[in-house]
Scaffold this active site. Structure first.
Site, PDB file in Angstrom:
ATOM      1  N   GLU A  67       0.846  -1.200   0.000  1.00  0.00           N
ATOM      2  CA  GLU A  67       0.000   0.000   0.000  1.00  0.00           C
ATOM      3  C   GLU A  67       0.879   1.246   0.000  1.00  0.00           C
ATOM      4  O   GLU A  67       2.069   1.195   0.298  1.00  0.00           O
ATOM      5  CB  GLU A  67      -0.927   0.032   1.222  1.00  0.00           C
ATOM      6  CG  GLU A  67      -2.381  -0.333   0.914  1.00  0.00           C
ATOM      7  CD  GLU A  67      -3.123   0.770   0.152  1.00  0.00           C
ATOM      8  OE1 GLU A  67      -2.470   1.748  -0.287  1.00  0.00           O
ATOM      9  OE2 GLU A  67      -4.341   0.652   0.010  1.00  0.00           O
ATOM     10  N   ASN A  85      -5.873   7.172   7.762  1.00  0.00           N
ATOM     11  CA  ASN A  85      -5.697   6.199   6.686  1.00  0.00           C
ATOM     12  C   ASN A  85      -4.597   6.648   5.729  1.00  0.00           C
ATOM     13  O   ASN A  85      -3.479   6.187   5.801  1.00  0.00           O
ATOM     14  CB  ASN A  85      -7.026   5.984   5.955  1.00  0.00           C
ATOM     15  CG  ASN A  85      -6.962   4.897   4.906  1.00  0.00           C
ATOM     16  OD1 ASN A  85      -6.095   4.032   4.966  1.00  0.00           O
ATOM     17  ND2 ASN A  85      -7.857   4.932   3.943  1.00  0.00           N
ATOM     18  N   ASP A 112     -28.487  -6.636   1.069  1.00  0.00           N
ATOM     19  CA  ASP A 112     -28.687  -5.186   1.018  1.00  0.00           C
ATOM     20  C   ASP A 112     -27.894  -4.640  -0.171  1.00  0.00           C
ATOM     21  O   ASP A 112     -26.666  -4.744  -0.206  1.00  0.00           O
ATOM     22  CB  ASP A 112     -28.215  -4.555   2.328  1.00  0.00           C
ATOM     23  CG  ASP A 112     -28.574  -3.080   2.452  1.00  0.00           C
ATOM     24  OD1 ASP A 112     -28.853  -2.439   1.414  1.00  0.00           O
ATOM     25  OD2 ASP A 112     -28.566  -2.566   3.592  1.00  0.00           O
ATOM     26  N   ASN A 148      -9.920   7.440   0.926  1.00  0.00           N
ATOM     27  CA  ASN A 148      -8.777   6.608   0.569  1.00  0.00           C
ATOM     28  C   ASN A 148      -7.719   7.485  -0.083  1.00  0.00           C
ATOM     29  O   ASN A 148      -7.429   8.559   0.418  1.00  0.00           O
ATOM     30  CB  ASN A 148      -9.241   5.438  -0.307  1.00  0.00           C
ATOM     31  CG  ASN A 148      -8.872   4.095   0.296  1.00  0.00           C
ATOM     32  OD1 ASN A 148      -7.767   3.910   0.795  1.00  0.00           O
ATOM     33  ND2 ASN A 148      -9.786   3.147   0.248  1.00  0.00           N
ATOM     34  N   ASP A 162      -9.090   3.548  -4.934  1.00  0.00           N
ATOM     35  CA  ASP A 162      -8.259   3.404  -3.735  1.00  0.00           C
ATOM     36  C   ASP A 162      -7.098   4.375  -3.900  1.00  0.00           C
ATOM     37  O   ASP A 162      -7.311   5.558  -4.068  1.00  0.00           O
ATOM     38  CB  ASP A 162      -7.824   1.950  -3.577  1.00  0.00           C
ATOM     39  CG  ASP A 162      -7.300   1.620  -2.185  1.00  0.00           C
ATOM     40  OD1 ASP A 162      -6.803   2.538  -1.490  1.00  0.00           O
ATOM     41  OD2 ASP A 162      -7.364   0.453  -1.780  1.00  0.00           O
TER      42      ASP A 162
END
Length: 294
Positions: A15, A100, A130, A165, A210
């Site tokens: 990441e 984050n 849902d 993000n 992202d």
């Protein structure tokens, strides 16, 4: 576009890729590492620290690294000094928890985002009957963007973000774009002289964004929500697409003249996200050079 080339494998979850001083740097979640790799594929573990557990990274204009730690007990935003010491960067006691992503603009303003809720618990208890977007489901908590100015002051500059993000700032420091992953869109803000944000608008939607980066043509690279990365123009037109055999988590333009798209990807298992080593760093030539921050 060309087929992506595997640069590194046997990662956990990569990441926050960043191009810095001739190398691609990224966090290796699950292994508590920051790794740097040069264009020839020579890799170095720059930091391995389970207490810090690096979550995302960027650099101040003076070259010191900022680290958003997964482990918040040592402070929610850390700085790595030239001698390797890890220290707290600023007093952030007035901000919500759950940091984050991070981006530092060309003036030294630091933007961090987050949401004060348990992401993995939220995902694991979803009602799959849902069909509403994730940010409209029970238990979701909207996120925020915070600004830390070069003098160390901090404040919230945007709220009600649908799971914040990746972020980028344009080369003129005039626009910030953020991934709102749970709403499937990129949103843009005007950046004021004091770093504040206003003029919120949808930049593109119908994505699964992202980690993001921008190129010299004004397009943004991000994920579509499937096993691919797309190059998208403002308004949502898909200009290019690169397919993978696993989920891309973030991308970065780097390499010589920043004409290489680097992507960190892994097989995502929300029940045991760090239980294997399916992570890879991949690279593919890009049609336009990277610009802006990160």
């Amino acid at each position: 576009m060309d087929e992506p080339k595997v640069v590194l494998s046997d990662l956990v979850v990569g990441e926050s890729p960043r191009w810095h001083e001739g190398r691609l740097w990224f966090c290796n979640w699950g292994a508590h590492e920051i790794i740097a790799v040069d264009p020839d594929g020579n890799a170095e573990v720059v930091l391995r620290d389970a207490e810090v557990d690096p979550h995302s990274i960027d650099w101040l204009p003076d070259g010191r690294m900022l680290i958003v730690p997964k482990n918040t007990e040592r402070g929610r935003l850390l700085r790595r000094e030239p001698n390797g010491d890890i220290v707290s960067h600023a007093d952030l006691s007035g901000l919500p928890s759950g940091f984050n992503e991070i981006v530092v603009d060309g003036r030294g303003n630091v933007y961090v985002n987050g949401a004060d809720f348990d992401f993995l618990s939220f995902i694991s208890t979803l009602d799959h009957t849902d069909q509403r977007p994730l940010h409209l489901r029970p238990g979701f908590v909207p996120g925020f963007i915070a600004l830390i100015t070069p003098d160390g002051r901090s404040r919230i500059v945007a709220e009600d973000i649908a799971f914040p993000n990746g972020m980028l700032v344009t080369p003129d420091n005039a626009t910030l774009i953020i991934s709102e992953s749970f709403a499937g869109r990129l949103s843009a803000f005007d950046v004021a002289a004091d770093g504040g944000l206003s003029g919120r608008r949808v930049w593109a939607e119908g994505l699964g964004p992202d980690g993001i980066c921008r190129d010299a043509d004004g397009a943004v690279w991000t994920s579509s929500g499937e096993t691919d990365c797309v190059r998208v123009a403002e308004g949502g037109e898909i200009l290019d697409r690169v397919d993978f055999d696993r989920s891309p988590f973030a991308c970065m333009l780097g390499g010589p003249e920043r004409r290489t798209l680097y992507v960190v990807a892994a097989t995502w298992n929300p029940e045991n996200p760090f239980g294997g080593r399916t992570g890879q760093l991949l690279a593919v030539p890009a049609p336009a050079a990277g610009v802006g921050w990160p």
